[in-house]
Scaffold this motif. Structure first.
Motif, PDB file in Angstrom:
ATOM      1  N   ARG A 224       0.920  -1.239  -0.010  1.00  0.00           N
ATOM      2  CA  ARG A 224       0.137  -0.008   0.069  1.00  0.00           C
ATOM      3  C   ARG A 224       0.869   1.115   0.033  1.00  0.00           C
ATOM      4  O   ARG A 224       0.637   2.228  -0.796  1.00  0.00           O
ATOM      5  CB  ARG A 224      -0.815  -0.022   1.085  1.00  0.00           C
TER       6      ARG A 224
ATOM      7  N   THR B 162      -7.083   3.087  -6.577  1.00  0.00           N
ATOM      8  CA  THR B 162      -7.174   4.459  -6.471  1.00  0.00           C
ATOM      9  C   THR B 162      -5.768   4.844  -7.331  1.00  0.00           C
ATOM     10  O   THR B 162      -6.011   5.965  -8.036  1.00  0.00           O
ATOM     11  CB  THR B 162      -6.734   4.992  -5.155  1.00  0.00           C
ATOM     12  N   VAL B 163      -4.824   4.307  -7.507  1.00  0.00           N
ATOM     13  CA  VAL B 163      -3.597   4.489  -8.284  1.00  0.00           C
ATOM     14  C   VAL B 163      -3.733   4.081  -9.681  1.00  0.00           C
ATOM     15  O   VAL B 163      -3.362   4.849 -10.506  1.00  0.00           O
ATOM     16  CB  VAL B 163      -2.179   4.286  -7.442  1.00  0.00           C
TER      17      VAL B 163
ATOM     18  N   ILE C  99       1.112   4.119  -3.072  1.00  0.00           N
ATOM     19  CA  ILE C  99       0.761   5.690  -2.950  1.00  0.00           C
ATOM     20  C   ILE C  99       1.892   6.432  -3.222  1.00  0.00           C
ATOM     21  O   ILE C  99       1.903   7.546  -3.583  1.00  0.00           O
ATOM     22  CB  ILE C  99       0.209   5.821  -1.440  1.00  0.00           C
TER      23      ILE C  99
ATOM     24  N   ALA D 119      -6.008   0.588  -2.465  1.00  0.00           N
ATOM     25  CA  ALA D 119      -4.910   1.602  -2.968  1.00  0.00           C
ATOM     26  C   ALA D 119      -4.554   1.362  -4.276  1.00  0.00           C
ATOM     27  O   ALA D 119      -4.290   2.244  -5.218  1.00  0.00           O
ATOM     28  CB  ALA D 119      -3.535   1.336  -2.093  1.00  0.00           C
TER      29      ALA D 119
END
Length: 704
Positions: free
Chosen positions: A433, A532-533, A437, A529
């Motif tokens: 994670r 999102t990424v 990020i 994560a």
């Protein structure tokens, strides 16, 4: 003092001296009155901090008579403490030293500046011979630490503070080397850390002695885990006393060499011979001499003792402590920029993580079963410290980690294949994670397969994910229009019954999964994560499976109702509290799935909206607050073209009147059909839209 000399309220300056004098008279011992108990002393400290009795702060409108009375009361307080500090009775001396440390933190700046030199000399005498009471020594170290922490906030006292701190270094190191009390060691290390933090130059000329004393204590095997952690922290701070890049790099090099030397003994017969020299080869360039041993000649002399060097338990303790020291060095601030030896650090991490305790056939005669048993019992601890070191590398190096990203991905991929303990899997998910990020979509492309494969295994639920019919029933239950308002509990109960019915029809046992909930939470956070990424970066190959997995997990987590956070805390039910966290994390991951960019409208938008609507009704909980946020964030997906209901043709007005009247309830029962987005669609005016061709519009009307 007159019996009826009243004051205005509890904030009146007139109250402060009266309270302080009462404490001095009734609770602080003197030559005649004995020391009662430490609990009474804690009540005195609490009163001082609560009412600010030593602050001597007042407004300009304060009565000068009361101000002078307060100043006189503080003078009496300090005089009483100095008398106690000078007494020969250990209990009263200990009480005076403790209260003087509180005074250093709570008194006014003017009083501190005029008195700190006297206070320092009084306290210094109790950590030097002939002081013999361990309690007095520990209290003195703590109070001096409080004094120097306060002095560190005055820039104009740096020179004088450094001079006073320089007088302390040798006595503190002597306490570490000669005293036999672990409590004294802990107090001495705490004081040394304070000196290095606020007045680092005072330790510069004692650097080698400080390193030798700290390392000798680490290697002795006589310290508890708590003291070892403090020693590791102190050793990591030591290069600040030099303040240059060479000092930091040299200490890091010496620590890494020492760790690898100890691992050579601990892992003999458990790894390939080439691993023993790989890290050393990276640390010492060909043709160059290695640095002096960590801790100097004292440690090299101890290393000659084979019985001590070969103690497996001592080896593990040393390696763990030195790894913790590396973590602190990588994540702590430093006066100048330094070059981190990333390759040797990664080689060390990989060396530890690849050892699982297995022996080759040729090495069986060289290791007893008892030795192998002990090594295997300690390997989880070493693996955890190695993962902590990998986390520190990622946090400390940051953007400069890019050239080494492939090596880190390889390490995590290989380790995931053998990692089975819950605590270790949680840590690996946490590292992934952080990587996602911090390094973005570039690393997501390579980590996606590992994250998805392992998360799918950890999130597998035998009563749900093994049957595709489960999601179908869940979706139908969520989308089924309810003509009864307010009876949401009936819907949840009905959904639970349908899940059980599907499970029994598919022949799936209704027992709980074996994977701990904490591991599931870590896996969901890693998936969140990843979405999102990297959700929009050529993710068609895995998005469908991940979206399906997350809606299934969220539906399953919430199907039996919502965890009551207040009840959980009141009853101290850790399992229930963990389940509440699992529900929240599953909904967070679901929101990331719905919001992550894709070519089509999220296929499980309607089911997700219904889950968030139900969660929002649990007023006063963290879950309800998040569900409210999720519904607001998803508003743009509910109305992707910002359509105004009033702009549709009049032929539909009657129907829209009903829809508009019940909009807050019907908006959550939309269709599952994919709605493709394109620039042409988004650019159409409201007059160009034909409601008859809109699936989402028709599905809304079909529910009424």
């Amino acid at each position: 003092m007159a019996a009826f000399d009243h004051f205005r309220n509890m904030y009146d300056v007139a109250l402060k001296p009266r309270l302080l004098r009462s404490l001095i008279t009734e609770h602080v011992p003197d030559e005649k009155h004995p020391f009662r108990s430490p609990s009474e002393l804690s009540n005195v400290v609490s009163a001082i901090r609560t009412h600010g009795l030593l602050s001597e702060s007042f407004t300009e409108s304060a009565d000068r008579k009361h101000v002078e009375s307060w100043k006189s009361a503080v003078d009496c307080w300090v005089d009483r403490l100095l008398v106690l500090v000078s007494t020969n009775m250990p209990d009263k001396c200990w009480a005076g030293i403790c209260l003087l440390g509180v005074t250093c933190k709570e008194c006014s700046s003017d009083r501190l500046l005029t008195s700190y030199s006297v206070w320092f000399q009084k306290l210094l005498s109790h950590i030097q011979p002939p002081a013999d009471s361990h309690f007095v020594k520990v209290a003195s170290c703590t109070s001096i630490s409080d004094l120097f922490t306060r002095l560190g906030g005055f820039p104009n006292l740096k020179k004088d503070g450094t001079s006073h701190a320089g007088k302390l270094v040798q006595p503190v190191l002597k306490l570490l080397s000669e005293d036999s009390s672990e409590a004294v060691w802990e107090g001495a290390v705490h004081l040394l850390c304070t000196i290095i933090t606020f007045f680092p130059s005072s330790v510069h000329r004692h650097y080698d002695s400080a390193e030798a004393a700290i390392v000798s204590k680490i290697m002795s095997g006589k310290c508890s885990d708590n003291v070892l952690k403090k020693l590791a922290h102190c050793l990591a701070l030591l290069p600040k006393s030099r303040g240059d890049e060479d000092g930091w790099s040299l200490l890091m090099q010496k620590i890494l060499i020492s760790i690898n030397v100890h691992l050579n003994d601990a892992f003999q017969g458990l790894e390939e011979e080439t691993k023993c020299n790989e890290a050393i080869r990276l640390l010492v360039a060909p043709g160059k001499d290695p640095p002096p041993p960590l801790g100097g000649h004292i440690i090299s002399g101890e290393a000659l003792d084979n019985a001590t060097r070969r103690s497996e338990r001592l080896l593990m303790s040393r390696v763990s402590t030195l790894m913790l020291c590396c973590c602190t060095m990588l994540t702590s601030s430093y006066p100048v920029q330094v070059t981190v030896p990333v390759r040797p650090l990664l080689a060390l991490v990989g060396r530890v993580l690849m050892v699982d305790g297995s022996l080759s056939q040729a090495l069986y005669p060289f290791m007893t079963a008892m030795q192998q048993e002990f090594i295997c019992s300690q390997l989880p601890v070493l693996h955890m410290y190695s993962l902590e070191l990998l986390t520190a590398i990622i946090k400390g190096v940051r953007s400069q980690l890019l050239p080494h990203a492939a090596e880190i991905v390889r390490l995590l991929t290989e380790y995931f294949k053998t990692c089975a303990l819950p605590e270790l899997r949680i840590k690996v998910y946490s590292i992934i994670r952080i990587l996602l990020i911090s390094m973005g979509v570039g690393i997501a492309v390579f980590l996606a397969p590992e994250v998805i494969n392992n998360a799918s295994v950890d999130l597998d639920e035998s009563d749900c994910t093994s049957s595709s019919a489960c999601l179908k029933v869940s979706a139908e239950a969520l989308l089924q229009p309810s003509h009864r308002k307010r009876k949401h509990a009936t819907t949840i109960g009905s959904l639970e019954e349908q899940h059980e019915r599907v499970g029994s029809q598919a022949g799936v046992p209704n027992n709980y999964p074996t994977t701990p909930t904490s591991v599931k939470i870590a896996a969901l956070e890693a998936l969140e994560a990843l979405l999102t990424v990297g959700g929009a970066s050529r993710s068609e190959c895995w998005r469908t499976n991940v979206d399906f997995l997350l809606i299934t997990i969220a539906t399953s987590a919430c199907k039996v109702g919502w965890a009551d956070e207040e009840t959980d805390i009141f009853l101290l039910d850790k399992h229930a509290s963990c389940w509440a966290n699992f529900q929240l994390v599953s909904l967070r991951a679901l929101l990331a799935s719905l919001l992550s960019p894709a070519r089509v409208c999220p296929p499980y938008l309607a089911q997700g909206l219904e889950l968030f609507r139900r969660g929002k009704q649990q007023t006063g909980t963290r879950l309800a607050a998040f569900c409210a946020h999720a519904l607001l964030a998803l508003e743009v997906l509910i109305h992707p073209r910002a359509r105004s209901l009033a702009d549709f043709p009049s032929a539909k007005h009657d129907c829209f009147d009903e829809v508009n009247h019940k909009f807050s309830e019907s908006v959550y029962s939309g269709s599952q059909k994919h709605i493709p987005f394109s620039s042409g669609t988004l650019g159409m005016g409201l007059g160009d839209l034909n409601p008859d061709d809109d699936d989402l519009y028709n599905s809304w009307l079909g529910n009424w």
